[in-house]
Design an enzyme around this catalytic site. Structure first.
Site, mmCIF file in Angstrom:
data_model
loop_
_atom_site.group_PDB
_atom_site.id
_atom_site.type_symbol
_atom_site.label_atom_id
_atom_site.label_comp_id
_atom_site.label_asym_id
_atom_site.label_seq_id
_atom_site.Cartn_x
_atom_site.Cartn_y
_atom_site.Cartn_z
ATOM 1 N N GLY A 27 89.881 47.810 33.621
ATOM 2 C CA GLY A 27 88.616 48.196 32.995
ATOM 3 C C GLY A 27 88.490 47.693 31.575
ATOM 4 C CG HIS A 30 87.356 40.808 28.134
ATOM 5 N ND1 HIS A 30 87.659 39.671 28.842
ATOM 6 C CD2 HIS A 30 88.523 41.490 28.011
ATOM 7 C CE1 HIS A 30 88.949 39.650 29.110
ATOM 8 N NE2 HIS A 30 89.498 40.748 28.631
ATOM 9 C CG HIS A 33 88.137 41.751 32.811
ATOM 10 N ND1 HIS A 33 88.065 42.248 31.536
ATOM 11 C CD2 HIS A 33 89.393 42.001 33.250
ATOM 12 C CE1 HIS A 33 89.235 42.793 31.218
ATOM 13 N NE2 HIS A 33 90.055 42.648 32.221
ATOM 14 C CE LYS A 146 95.405 37.583 26.524
ATOM 15 N NZ LYS A 146 95.656 38.876 27.042
ATOM 16 C CG ASP A 147 97.633 39.230 31.584
ATOM 17 O OD1 ASP A 147 98.219 39.692 30.599
ATOM 18 O OD2 ASP A 147 96.432 39.460 31.824
ATOM 19 C CG LEU A 181 87.415 36.416 25.638
ATOM 20 C CD1 LEU A 181 86.150 36.552 26.494
ATOM 21 C CD2 LEU A 181 87.072 36.699 24.172
ATOM 22 C CB SER A 182 92.987 40.592 25.132
ATOM 23 O OG SER A 182 93.713 41.800 25.254
ATOM 24 C CB SER A 183 91.048 45.325 27.195
ATOM 25 O OG SER A 183 90.442 44.852 28.384
ATOM 26 N NE ARG A 184 97.519 46.552 25.249
ATOM 27 C CZ ARG A 184 97.949 46.382 26.499
ATOM 28 N NH1 ARG A 184 97.850 45.207 27.081
ATOM 29 N NH2 ARG A 184 98.461 47.392 27.170
HETATM 30 O O1 PAF Z 1 96.127 42.476 34.443
HETATM 31 C C1 PAF Z 1 95.822 43.676 34.543
HETATM 32 O O2 PAF Z 1 94.775 44.124 34.086
HETATM 33 C C2 PAF Z 1 96.801 44.629 35.219
HETATM 34 O O3 PAF Z 1 98.113 44.303 34.930
HETATM 35 C C3 PAF Z 1 96.566 44.742 36.733
HETATM 36 C C4 PAF Z 1 96.855 43.428 37.438
HETATM 37 C C5 PAF Z 1 95.156 45.192 37.015
HETATM 38 C C6 PAF Z 1 97.532 45.786 37.327
HETATM 39 O O4 PAF Z 1 97.333 47.049 36.757
#
Ligand code: PAF
Length: 279
Positions: A27, A30, A33, A146-147, A181-184
């Site tokens: 959630g 941004h 996503h 990004k991850d 971009l990142s929620s953080r």
């Molecule tokens: O990348 C994320 O937002 C989270 O690590 C995920 C893949 C939704 C798992 O909680």
């Protein structure tokens, strides 16, 4: 677009439909996503996004409690990009009893880099993603680059458990100044936000050294971290790795132009940011 909160409602919403393309999220959405949802739409079939802040992937000292929960706004955004179903379970729905069965990713991939600084993180991610996969039963799942390490861990999970799911990777979305971009990013104060693009800038300097023939990985990484420290960052790591397995390349592999990626994590004030660059 339907918003469902239970596994039973989700199964009912998807009954009789083609297997969906799935975008798992925590959630606070941004543009990054939303780009993943658009990519999911290109896969054909319905699109399911999940919104669940997964306690299992947060260490006790991390930001689980203050992680922003913005469900209503997230649903508006998802509707705007053509998502069909939002699965937003609460903790009691997804973890009705303590989740003592877990998915343990291999230490050589999951205990390095992010895993070294966030022990258990990839076990938490792998476990929730396995569970979300069982709930949604997607044909395709979309994750952001990004991850980067997360994407590799989850590719391994799908491969080794022979899950009938295709993993599709989305490019990292960036602000105009280069910040991933990142929620953080929402945690950053004004001055920190102005400084934040320097993490990506530090990564962009690394290929030049390699082009000039530099092969001392430790020196390259140390220089990047020292540069960040001088600017007030507290880097956890800057690491030049092979894309194939996230292990350090040999000089010969660099000479042979083996695909590489440089990954970094650093704290700016109280906010920990990560980024990477494929080279
Ligand atoms: O990348 C994320 O937002 C989270 O690590 C995920 C893949 C939704 C798992 O909680």
């Amino acid at each position: 677009m339907r918003v469902v909160h239970t596994i039973a409602e989700l199964r009912q919403a998807l009954a009789g439909a083609k297997a969906p393309a799935f975008v798992p999220t925590m959630g606070n959405l941004h543009e990054g996503h939303l780009a993943l949802v658009k990519l999911a739409r290109e896969q054909g079939g319905p699109v399911v996004a999940s919104i669940f802040v997964n306690r299992l992937q947060f260490a006790p000292h991390e930001d689980f409690d203050r992680y922003p929960r913005t469900l209503e706004r997230d649903c508006e955004l998802l509707k705007g990009v053509g998502c069909n179903v939002v699965f937003a379970p609460d903790e009691a729905e997804l973890y009705p009893e303590p989740q003592t069965y877990k998915v343990l990713p291999p230490p050589e991939l999951a205990d390095i880099l992010e895993g070294q600084f966030r022990p258990g993180f990839f076990t938490g991610v792998s476990t929730v993603v396995m569970k979300l996969f069982q709930c949604v039963q997607p044909r395709v799942a979309v994750f952001g680059k990004k991850d980067y390490q997360q994407l590799m861990v989850l590719r391994g999970l799908v491969r080794q458990f022979a899950l009938p799911i295709e993993i599709v990777a989305g490019e990292t979305a960036r602000a105009d100044d280069g910040l991933a971009l990142s929620s953080r990013n929402g945690y950053l104060g004004e001055a920190e936000r102005a400084e934040a693009p320097q993490l990506a800038a530090a990564l962009r300097k690394i290929p030049a050294g390699l082009e000039y023939g530099e092969r001392d990985l430790a020196a390259i990484e140390q220089r990047a971290m020292d540069g960040l420290r001088t600017r007030g960052w507290a880097p956890d790591y800057v690491a030049l790795r092979r894309r194939s397995d996230l292990q350090p390349p040999t000089a010969e592999q660099i000479d042979a132009k083996e695909p590489l990626v440089v990954l970094a994590a650093a704290r700016l004030g109280k906010t920990r940011l990560i980024d990477n660059l494929e080279i």
